[in-house]
Design a protein around this motif. Structure first.
Motif, PDB file in Angstrom:
ATOM      1  N   LEU A  62       0.843  -1.193   0.000  1.00 52.80           N
ATOM      2  CA  LEU A  62       0.000   0.000   0.000  1.00 52.80           C
ATOM      3  C   LEU A  62       0.882   1.247   0.000  1.00 52.80           C
ATOM      4  O   LEU A  62       1.613   1.489   0.964  1.00 52.80           O
ATOM      5  CB  LEU A  62      -0.907   0.018   1.240  1.00 52.80           C
ATOM      6  N   PRO A  63       0.828   2.043  -1.057  1.00 48.09           N
ATOM      7  CA  PRO A  63       1.667   3.245  -1.108  1.00 48.09           C
ATOM      8  C   PRO A  63       1.130   4.352  -0.200  1.00 48.09           C
ATOM      9  O   PRO A  63      -0.065   4.630  -0.181  1.00 48.09           O
ATOM     10  CB  PRO A  63       1.597   3.657  -2.583  1.00 48.09           C
ATOM     11  N   PHE A  64       2.039   4.948   0.551  1.00 46.83           N
ATOM     12  CA  PHE A  64       1.724   6.112   1.385  1.00 46.83           C
ATOM     13  C   PHE A  64       2.731   7.202   1.048  1.00 46.83           C
ATOM     14  O   PHE A  64       3.880   7.154   1.497  1.00 46.83           O
ATOM     15  CB  PHE A  64       1.800   5.751   2.871  1.00 46.83           C
ATOM     16  N   GLN A  75      -6.609  11.393  -0.456  1.00 50.08           N
ATOM     17  CA  GLN A  75      -6.976  10.607  -1.639  1.00 50.08           C
ATOM     18  C   GLN A  75      -6.340   9.220  -1.591  1.00 50.08           C
ATOM     19  O   GLN A  75      -6.996   8.207  -1.880  1.00 50.08           O
ATOM     20  CB  GLN A  75      -6.553  11.347  -2.904  1.00 50.08           C
ATOM     21  N   GLN A  76      -5.059   9.170  -1.220  1.00 47.57           N
ATOM     22  CA  GLN A  76      -4.376   7.879  -1.160  1.00 47.57           C
ATOM     23  C   GLN A  76      -4.870   7.035   0.008  1.00 47.57           C
ATOM     24  O   GLN A  76      -5.017   5.812  -0.116  1.00 47.57           O
ATOM     25  CB  GLN A  76      -2.863   8.089  -1.049  1.00 47.57           C
ATOM     26  N   TRP A  77      -5.150   7.657   1.147  1.00 42.07           N
ATOM     27  CA  TRP A  77      -5.684   6.918   2.289  1.00 42.07           C
ATOM     28  C   TRP A  77      -7.021   6.270   1.931  1.00 42.07           C
ATOM     29  O   TRP A  77      -7.267   5.111   2.287  1.00 42.07           O
ATOM     30  CB  TRP A  77      -5.861   7.845   3.497  1.00 42.07           C
ATOM     31  N   ASP A  78      -7.880   7.017   1.224  1.00 45.23           N
ATOM     32  CA  ASP A  78      -9.165   6.455   0.811  1.00 45.23           C
ATOM     33  C   ASP A  78      -8.971   5.272  -0.146  1.00 45.23           C
ATOM     34  O   ASP A  78      -9.648   4.248  -0.035  1.00 45.23           O
ATOM     35  CB  ASP A  78     -10.008   7.533   0.124  1.00 45.23           C
ATOM     36  N   GLN A 113      -9.167   4.410  11.247  1.00 42.48           N
ATOM     37  CA  GLN A 113     -10.249   5.393  11.322  1.00 42.48           C
ATOM     38  C   GLN A 113     -11.318   5.118  10.272  1.00 42.48           C
ATOM     39  O   GLN A 113     -12.519   5.124  10.568  1.00 42.48           O
ATOM     40  CB  GLN A 113      -9.686   6.800  11.125  1.00 42.48           C
ATOM     41  N   ARG A 114     -10.892   4.886   9.047  1.00 38.89           N
ATOM     42  CA  ARG A 114     -11.844   4.695   7.953  1.00 38.89           C
ATOM     43  C   ARG A 114     -12.632   3.405   8.090  1.00 38.89           C
ATOM     44  O   ARG A 114     -13.851   3.377   7.878  1.00 38.89           O
ATOM     45  CB  ARG A 114     -11.092   4.735   6.606  1.00 38.89           C
ATOM     46  N   LEU A 115     -11.943   2.332   8.433  1.00 37.11           N
ATOM     47  CA  LEU A 115     -12.611   1.029   8.439  1.00 37.11           C
ATOM     48  C   LEU A 115     -13.503   0.832   9.663  1.00 37.11           C
ATOM     49  O   LEU A 115     -14.541   0.169   9.566  1.00 37.11           O
ATOM     50  CB  LEU A 115     -11.577  -0.078   8.312  1.00 37.11           C
TER      51      LEU A 115
END
Length: 232
Positions: A62-64, A75-78, A113-115
């Protein structure tokens, strides 16, 4: 039946400094999610985890991006969260590995946070933080008696906030880009016992008891400064 997301801290670099629980979950995970960027050292978590995973485990990179542009980051986190969702919706258990501890300046936090907001099942497994490993190899106490400890993520300007004398110990994470400024500001603030530790517990480990003597051009991302006002 959806899968579970595990955030796993694999410690500072030594494969032996990982918990039994973390090892067990790595062995049962269907997918290993590993953050990646252009910064040196970001593959260490994957390298450590590779000692414990099954050959059949899928590796999901997963690129950060290393940027301060919040829009680019969001955008990348989403996008990364959606990739994790795809695996979880298939009923796969996903182990997201981080160096150090997952809840200390970790990319995992943004996935968590998102999940969790979307109702996915999550569990976080703590790991040994880099500053604890650095204190151990340099044999410097982080706190004794009633000492307060302040952890600063590299910005030397934040030293000014600690000059009130409340903190007995200052910990600078990722100080390499600000090393000389930090060294100067520590002297001004009365922190005369400052140690630089690079790659704690790993190959190439180095310790400078006098950080003014460090060659900052050769100090990379995987470094820590621990400063105390006393000689303990």
């Amino acid at each position: 039946m959806k899968g579970r997301l595990y955030g796993i801290g694999v410690g500072p670099g030594d494969p032996e400094l990982i918990s039994i629980k973390a090892c067990r979950i790595l062995q049962m995970a269907d997918v290993l999610a590993a953050p990646s960027s252009s910064v040196e050292g970001t593959d260490i978590a994957l390298d450590i985890a590779s000692y414990y995973i099954k050959p059949s485990t899928e590796i999901l990179h997963l690129p950060f991006p290393m940027t301060s542009d919040r829009a680019v980051l969001e955008q990348q986190w989403d996008k990364n969260a959606r990739l994790l969702q795809e695996r979880l919706d298939l009923g796969q258990n996903v182990a997201f590995v981080t160096i150090g501890d997952p809840m200390i300046y970790s990319t995992y936090i943004y996935m968590l946070q998102r999940l969790t907001q979307l109702g996915y099942d999550t569990e976080t497994i703590p790991g040994i933080p880099s500053f604890c490993a650095s204190a151990a190899v340099a044999q410097i106490p982080l706190g004794k008696g009633g000492d307060a400890i302040t952890i600063i993520p590299g910005d030397p300007q934040k030293v000014l906030d600690a000059q009130s004398g409340i903190s007995g110990t200052l910990v600078f994470m990722k100080p390499s880009g600000h090393g000389r400024k930090i060294a100067h500001m520590l002297v001004q603030a009365g922190y005369r016992n400052a140690t630089l530790i690079s790659h704690a517990g790993q190959r190439g480990q180095r310790i400078w008891r006098d950080i003014s003597a460090a060659d900052w051009e050769d100090i990379d991302y995987m470094s820590i400064i621990i400063a105390r006002k006393d000689e303990w």
